[in-house]
Motif scaffolding. Structure first.
Motif, PDB file in Angstrom:
ATOM      1  N   LEU A 187       0.855  -1.191   0.000  1.00  0.00           N
ATOM      2  CA  LEU A 187       0.000   0.000   0.000  1.00  0.00           C
ATOM      3  C   LEU A 187       0.890   1.240   0.000  1.00  0.00           C
ATOM      4  O   LEU A 187       1.633   1.476   0.955  1.00  0.00           O
ATOM      5  N   PRO A 188       0.849   2.065  -1.040  1.00  0.00           N
ATOM      6  CA  PRO A 188       1.731   3.245  -1.099  1.00  0.00           C
ATOM      7  C   PRO A 188       1.297   4.310  -0.094  1.00  0.00           C
ATOM      8  O   PRO A 188       0.119   4.678  -0.025  1.00  0.00           O
ATOM      9  N   VAL A 189       2.257   4.801   0.692  1.00  0.00           N
ATOM     10  CA  VAL A 189       2.016   5.859   1.665  1.00  0.00           C
ATOM     11  C   VAL A 189       2.940   7.025   1.348  1.00  0.00           C
ATOM     12  O   VAL A 189       4.165   6.860   1.287  1.00  0.00           O
ATOM     13  N   ILE A 190       2.355   8.199   1.136  1.00  0.00           N
ATOM     14  CA  ILE A 190       3.102   9.426   0.850  1.00  0.00           C
ATOM     15  C   ILE A 190       3.041  10.301   2.099  1.00  0.00           C
ATOM     16  O   ILE A 190       1.948  10.590   2.611  1.00  0.00           O
ATOM     17  N   LEU A 191       4.196  10.723   2.583  1.00  0.00           N
ATOM     18  CA  LEU A 191       4.286  11.513   3.807  1.00  0.00           C
ATOM     19  C   LEU A 191       4.430  12.992   3.478  1.00  0.00           C
ATOM     20  O   LEU A 191       5.191  13.361   2.571  1.00  0.00           O
ATOM     21  N   MET A 192       3.711  13.836   4.231  1.00  0.00           N
ATOM     22  CA  MET A 192       3.867  15.294   4.136  1.00  0.00           C
ATOM     23  C   MET A 192       4.588  15.751   5.394  1.00  0.00           C
ATOM     24  O   MET A 192       4.156  15.467   6.508  1.00  0.00           O
ATOM     25  N   THR A 193       5.706  16.452   5.212  1.00  0.00           N
ATOM     26  CA  THR A 193       6.532  16.795   6.357  1.00  0.00           C
ATOM     27  C   THR A 193       7.013  18.237   6.313  1.00  0.00           C
ATOM     28  O   THR A 193       7.064  18.845   5.243  1.00  0.00           O
ATOM     29  N   GLY A 194       7.344  18.777   7.481  1.00  0.00           N
ATOM     30  CA  GLY A 194       8.006  20.071   7.568  1.00  0.00           C
ATOM     31  C   GLY A 194       9.496  19.903   7.384  1.00  0.00           C
ATOM     32  O   GLY A 194      10.013  18.788   7.367  1.00  0.00           O
ATOM     33  N   HIS A 195      10.213  21.028   7.242  1.00  0.00           N
ATOM     34  CA  HIS A 195      11.666  20.956   6.993  1.00  0.00           C
ATOM     35  C   HIS A 195      12.393  20.231   8.116  1.00  0.00           C
ATOM     36  O   HIS A 195      13.371  19.533   7.882  1.00  0.00           O
ATOM     37  N   GLY A 196      11.909  20.365   9.348  1.00  0.00           N
ATOM     38  CA  GLY A 196      12.591  19.759  10.480  1.00  0.00           C
ATOM     39  C   GLY A 196      12.436  18.254  10.546  1.00  0.00           C
ATOM     40  O   GLY A 196      13.135  17.598  11.329  1.00  0.00           O
ATOM     41  N   ASP A 197      11.554  17.687   9.740  1.00  0.00           N
ATOM     42  CA  ASP A 197      11.284  16.244   9.788  1.00  0.00           C
ATOM     43  C   ASP A 197      11.789  15.498   8.558  1.00  0.00           C
ATOM     44  O   ASP A 197      11.424  14.341   8.334  1.00  0.00           O
ATOM     45  N   VAL A 198      12.626  16.141   7.751  1.00  0.00           N
ATOM     46  CA  VAL A 198      13.090  15.514   6.518  1.00  0.00           C
ATOM     47  C   VAL A 198      13.872  14.231   6.810  1.00  0.00           C
ATOM     48  O   VAL A 198      13.693  13.202   6.142  1.00  0.00           O
ATOM     49  N   ALA A 199      14.737  14.261   7.828  1.00  0.00           N
ATOM     50  CA  ALA A 199      15.525  13.071   8.157  1.00  0.00           C
ATOM     51  C   ALA A 199      14.621  11.906   8.544  1.00  0.00           C
ATOM     52  O   ALA A 199      14.869  10.755   8.155  1.00  0.00           O
ATOM     53  N   THR A 200      13.554  12.206   9.286  1.00  0.00           N
ATOM     54  CA  THR A 200      12.604  11.154   9.664  1.00  0.00           C
ATOM     55  C   THR A 200      11.908  10.591   8.436  1.00  0.00           C
ATOM     56  O   THR A 200      11.704   9.376   8.310  1.00  0.00           O
ATOM     57  N   ALA A 201      11.533  11.484   7.516  1.00  0.00           N
ATOM     58  CA  ALA A 201      10.860  11.036   6.300  1.00  0.00           C
ATOM     59  C   ALA A 201      11.779  10.188   5.429  1.00  0.00           C
ATOM     60  O   ALA A 201      11.353   9.185   4.841  1.00  0.00           O
ATOM     61  N   VAL A 202      13.044  10.561   5.347  1.00  0.00           N
ATOM     62  CA  VAL A 202      14.008   9.772   4.567  1.00  0.00           C
ATOM     63  C   VAL A 202      14.157   8.384   5.169  1.00  0.00           C
ATOM     64  O   VAL A 202      14.218   7.373   4.448  1.00  0.00           O
ATOM     65  N   ASP A 203      14.190   8.306   6.499  1.00  0.00           N
ATOM     66  CA  ASP A 203      14.262   7.003   7.159  1.00  0.00           C
ATOM     67  C   ASP A 203      13.025   6.163   6.834  1.00  0.00           C
ATOM     68  O   ASP A 203      13.125   4.946   6.641  1.00  0.00           O
ATOM     69  N   ALA A 204      11.850   6.817   6.789  1.00  0.00           N
ATOM     70  CA  ALA A 204      10.617   6.106   6.437  1.00  0.00           C
ATOM     71  C   ALA A 204      10.680   5.583   5.001  1.00  0.00           C
ATOM     72  O   ALA A 204      10.172   4.494   4.704  1.00  0.00           O
ATOM     73  N   LEU A 205      11.307   6.350   4.101  1.00  0.00           N
ATOM     74  CA  LEU A 205      11.479   5.884   2.720  1.00  0.00           C
ATOM     75  C   LEU A 205      12.288   4.589   2.694  1.00  0.00           C
ATOM     76  O   LEU A 205      11.973   3.659   1.946  1.00  0.00           O
ATOM     77  N   TRP A 212       6.343   5.371   0.187  1.00  0.00           N
ATOM     78  CA  TRP A 212       6.423   5.607  -1.255  1.00  0.00           C
ATOM     79  C   TRP A 212       7.182   6.887  -1.582  1.00  0.00           C
ATOM     80  O   TRP A 212       8.044   6.924  -2.449  1.00  0.00           O
ATOM     81  N   ASP A 213       6.862   8.005  -0.866  1.00  0.00           N
ATOM     82  CA  ASP A 213       7.425   9.316  -1.205  1.00  0.00           C
ATOM     83  C   ASP A 213       7.209  10.247  -0.014  1.00  0.00           C
ATOM     84  O   ASP A 213       6.436   9.940   0.898  1.00  0.00           O
ATOM     85  N   PHE A 214       7.912  11.380  -0.011  1.00  0.00           N
ATOM     86  CA  PHE A 214       7.587  12.415   0.971  1.00  0.00           C
ATOM     87  C   PHE A 214       7.671  13.781   0.300  1.00  0.00           C
ATOM     88  O   PHE A 214       8.460  13.986  -0.629  1.00  0.00           O
ATOM     89  N   LEU A 215       6.836  14.679   0.748  1.00  0.00           N
ATOM     90  CA  LEU A 215       6.771  16.045   0.223  1.00  0.00           C
ATOM     91  C   LEU A 215       7.017  17.010   1.373  1.00  0.00           C
ATOM     92  O   LEU A 215       6.404  16.895   2.434  1.00  0.00           O
ATOM     93  N   THR A 216       7.910  17.966   1.151  1.00  0.00           N
ATOM     94  CA  THR A 216       8.243  18.939   2.188  1.00  0.00           C
ATOM     95  C   THR A 216       7.359  20.169   2.035  1.00  0.00           C
ATOM     96  O   THR A 216       7.287  20.770   0.961  1.00  0.00           O
ATOM     97  N   LYS A 217       6.655  20.519   3.107  1.00  0.00           N
ATOM     98  CA  LYS A 217       5.768  21.678   3.078  1.00  0.00           C
ATOM     99  C   LYS A 217       6.598  22.966   3.068  1.00  0.00           C
ATOM    100  O   LYS A 217       7.648  23.039   3.718  1.00  0.00           O
ATOM    101  N   PRO A 218       6.104  24.024   2.369  1.00  0.00           N
ATOM    102  CA  PRO A 218       4.937  23.995   1.466  1.00  0.00           C
ATOM    103  C   PRO A 218       5.341  23.402   0.122  1.00  0.00           C
ATOM    104  O   PRO A 218       6.483  23.518  -0.304  1.00  0.00           O
TER     105      PRO A 218
END
Length: 436
Positions: A78-96, A101-107
């Motif tokens: 099941l593809p999961v796309i994460l929306m994150t703030g700049h401070g959470d990029v490292a966490t999102a990369v770990d989730a990748l 599936w992907d992460f998008l940095t707000k905005p």
């Protein structure tokens, strides 16, 4: 009929942002299931959710990371796309790294979101189709004769009737179509299953064995070992004349020469295989044998004549190969699907099984994720290959009936003809191939 919309589960605790993103996704023709928190999303989403999950990373109670981890346990595909703030990029990369599936940095631009969702939805559709085919193959695996084409359905219905009928059979078909498998299914379905199924390859049988062992009244190599059971004669059309003469006598009398003057009776049912008449020539089987043996003639069609069966059959072979080779089951990519439906498979089921083995072992460039595939085709080319395969499959399943194929695909008529023209699909050629 309008094209079915892809579902998107949007999980965002900010009301304004959730409303804005929902609108952007709907404008891109996605159906949105919006949730204000992870808990109601978890209650609504199961392993068969037909879409993509988009979730904020930071949320109260249950975070987006926890939501992703729980969904990954339910269904890793099941593809999961994460929306994150700049401070959470490292966490999102770990989730990748753990399968997100992907992460998008707000905005972010809404077009980035819709593009990511579209790519994820394509993968999700492939995963669900592969799962459907595997489940269908497992459900039908007990039959041993997989497929939903008219010819295969007819053969399946004939097995119970033929199983207990004490008449001989001739199964005709090309190499690799599964003639021996059909013979074994008939044997196993009837009363003779308690006795032996004795297989004899007629093409390479030395003449010395014909006279010395095969028709002896006793011995491990004698046809008498099939007494009460089934004698399977493979490649009867390639048997030497001496063997055909002896078999014709066996079919007629159901006896073998005894050590004395009296012949020895043998109770057996004979099932023979041969190439189709057009392949073997008129004189390959002596008429004295053919007309005694072929009380019922069955034909196993080649794969090119039952293309609608290929995905289901291949799913079964792929699962079997993965279990036998103790390897993970690979994702069936769009390029592999295009090859499955576009190739003529002259080796039939046997060739298809070898293709499954190569995919499982990662030795074929059509395996999903293989480097040679990534370098050979861009994403638009792979999408085109998938669309072309889906259209060809739909036309095959409907015997070339365009209206029925359009309904099966769930797209407007104009879209169908546009794609046919853009993808270079030759409709008249497909109809001729189905007719032939």
């Amino acid at each position: 009929m309008s094209e079915p919309a892809v579902r998107v589960a949007l999980v965002e605790d900010d009301d304004d942002l959730r409303a804005s993103l929902s609108q952007a996704l709907r404008l891109a023709d996605f159906t949105v299931d919006a949730f204000a928190a992870a808990a109601p999303a978890l209650a609504a989403l199961d392993a068969d959710y037909p879409g993509v999950v988009v979730t904020d990373l930071r949320m109260p109670s249950v975070s987006g990371l926890e939501l992703f981890a729980t969904l990954a346990q339910r269904d890793p595909s099941l593809p999961v796309i994460l929306m994150t703030g700049h401070g959470d990029v490292a966490t999102a990369v770990d989730a990748l790294k753990r399968g997100a599936w992907d992460f998008l940095t707000k905005p972010f631009d809404p077009e980035r979101l819709t593009a990511s969702v579209a790519r994820a939805a394509q993968t999700r559709a492939l995963a669900l189709e592969n799962r459907r085919l595997r489940l269908a193959a497992e459900a039908d695996a007990g039959d041993g004769l997989l497929g939903e084409s008219a010819a295969i359905r007819r053969l399946r219905t004939m097995i119970p009737a033929l199983a207990d009928a004490d008449i001989d059979l001739l199964i005709e078909g090309e190499t690799g179509t599964g003639k021996e498998m059909l013979a074994r299914l008939i044997h196993q379905a009837g009363k003779r299953r308690r006795k032996r199924f004795v297989a004899i390859g007629c093409a390479a049988l030395p003449e010395a064995l014909v006279d010395g062992e095969l028709f002896a009244s006793v011995g491990a190599g004698s046809v008498t070992t099939a007494d009460g059971g089934t004698l399977f004669l493979d490649d009867i059309d390639r048997a030497p004349q001496r063997l055909q003469d002896r078999l014709a006598a066996l079919v007629e009398t159901r006896t073998v020469p005894g050590r004395g003057r009296d012949p020895v009776p043998v109770d057996l049912r004979i099932i023979a295989t041969a190439r189709e008449a057009g392949q073997r020539g008129d004189q390959a089987i002596d008429p004295a044998l053919l007309y005694r043996l072929a009380a019922v003639r069955l034909r196993l069609p080649p794969l090119r004549e039952r293309r609608e069966d290929i995905p289901l059959l291949f799913a079964h072979l792929l699962a079997r190969a993965a279990a036998r080779l103790r390897a993970p089951l690979p994702m069936l990519s769009d390029a592999a699907r295009a090859h499955l439906l576009g190739h003529d498979w002259p080796g039939n089921v046997r060739e298809l099984a070898h293709f499954a083995d190569r995919l499982v072992l990662g030795l074929d460039p059509l395996a999903d994720g293989a480097p040679s595939l990534a370098s050979a085709a861009t994403l638009p080319e792979r999408l085109d290959a998938f669309e072309r395969a889906a259209i060809v499959e739909a036309l095959g399943a409907t015997d070339g009936e365009v209206g029925a194929a359009i309904q099966r695909l769930g797209i407007p008529r104009k879209t169908f003809y546009y794609k046919v023209q853009r993808l270079g699909i030759d409709l008249p050629a497909l109809r001729r191939r189905r007719a032939g």
